[in-house]
Enzyme design. Structure first.
Site, PDB file in Angstrom:
ATOM      1  N   GLY A  57     -48.298  -1.759  83.747  1.00  0.00           N
ATOM      2  CA  GLY A  57     -47.705  -2.959  84.319  1.00  0.00           C
ATOM      3  C   GLY A  57     -46.705  -3.563  83.359  1.00  0.00           C
ATOM      4  CD  GLN A  62     -45.080  -7.405  79.256  1.00  0.00           C
ATOM      5  OE1 GLN A  62     -45.373  -7.158  80.411  1.00  0.00           O
ATOM      6  NE2 GLN A  62     -45.643  -6.782  78.227  1.00  0.00           N
ATOM      7  CB  CYS A 121     -50.219  -6.660  76.096  1.00  0.00           C
ATOM      8  SG  CYS A 121     -48.768  -7.502  76.736  1.00  0.00           S
ATOM      9  CG  LEU A 122     -46.301  -1.926  77.669  1.00  0.00           C
ATOM     10  CD1 LEU A 122     -45.264  -1.582  78.733  1.00  0.00           C
ATOM     11  CD2 LEU A 122     -46.664  -0.691  76.857  1.00  0.00           C
ATOM     12  CG  HIS A 163     -52.328  -7.956  81.585  1.00  0.00           C
ATOM     13  ND1 HIS A 163     -53.028  -7.654  80.434  1.00  0.00           N
ATOM     14  CD2 HIS A 163     -51.022  -7.970  81.223  1.00  0.00           C
ATOM     15  CE1 HIS A 163     -52.169  -7.501  79.427  1.00  0.00           C
ATOM     16  NE2 HIS A 163     -50.946  -7.680  79.880  1.00  0.00           N
ATOM     17  CD  GLU A 164     -48.347  -6.758  83.869  1.00  0.00           C
ATOM     18  OE1 GLU A 164     -47.445  -7.454  83.365  1.00  0.00           O
ATOM     19  OE2 GLU A 164     -48.966  -5.896  83.222  1.00  0.00           O
ATOM     20  CG  HIS A 167     -47.393 -10.900  80.833  1.00  0.00           C
ATOM     21  ND1 HIS A 167     -47.161 -11.203  79.503  1.00  0.00           N
ATOM     22  CD2 HIS A 167     -47.999  -9.676  80.832  1.00  0.00           C
ATOM     23  CE1 HIS A 167     -47.613 -10.205  78.742  1.00  0.00           C
ATOM     24  NE2 HIS A 167     -48.134  -9.277  79.516  1.00  0.00           N
TER      25      HIS A 167
HETATM   26 NI    NI Z   1     -49.031  -7.473  79.008  1.00  0.00          NI
END
Ligand code: NI
Length: 199
Positions: A57, A62, A121-122, A163-164, A167
């Site tokens: 995701g 991000q 998380c990226l 999670h997204e 964000h």
């Molecule tokens: Ni993340």
């Protein structure tokens, strides 16, 4: 007479993923008012970026864009971490929803069950921890064509969506951890933060 050459579709290139400490990660994303070509291109670039980075995701924040837009694809991890999805109570193939583009998404818990599972998380590579999330949620959003998408999900799809959507409101998964667990990640977080100075 030669046939006119077909216009070549421009190659979609991955974007840079911003790391912990970048101010976009702590901002509340603006609602997407109009799904135009710039939004469609951004969504495509985010999908390419997610695959390039081996993520399941990615939120607009991000890639430094504070918008209510996120993408998900749970299929690469499906064997280890399966999901189910339902529309109007009828189960459907999760794959048919992927890659999922969520525009202006809202999440509603379904039932009381919560589960702890590992997340990463990226924007914080190298940090993994167990996060408590609703087991099953209802997701209401617009898709890339502007159509309303209203479905329920469990498994990794439910978790990734939570999670997204976090964000999109400036919330990171580490915010859900007890203070002592968060403190244990601080050395790595401080390194990202030091590199982000100047944004
Ligand atoms: Ni993340």
């Amino acid at each position: 007479m030669s046939r006119p050459k077909k216009a070549k579709a421009p190659e979609i290139k991955p974007l840079e993923v911003v790391k912990y400490g970048h101010p976009a990660l702590r901002s509340k994303g603006k609602k997407v008012e109009k799904i135009d070509d710039s939004i469609r291109t951004l969504a495509e670039e985010m999908i390419v970026t997610m695959y390039e980075e081996d993520g399941c995701g990615l939120a607009a924040h991000q890639v430094g864009r504070s918008l209510q837009l996120a993408v998900i694809d749970v299929m690469p991890a499906f064997e280890d971490r399966p999901s189910r999805a339902w529309i109007d109570g009828r189960e459907l193939e999760v794959e048919s929803l992927m890659p999922l583009v969520m525009i202006n998404p809202e999440i509603h818990p379904v039932g009381d069950e919560k589960l702890f599972e590992t997340e990463g998380c990226l924007s914080m590579p190298g940090i993994y921890d167990e996060v408590e999330r609703h087991a099953r949620v209802r997701i209401v959003c617009q898709d890339i064509d502007g159509s309303l998408l209203d479905f329920e999900a469990d498994g990794l799809l439910s978790r990734a969506a939570q999670h997204e959507v976090d964000h999109l409101h400036g919330i990171l998964f580490i915010d859900h951890l007890p203070a002592e667990d968060r403190a244990a990640h601080q050395p790595i977080l401080s390194k990202f933060q030091a590199r982000s100075v100047g944004f």
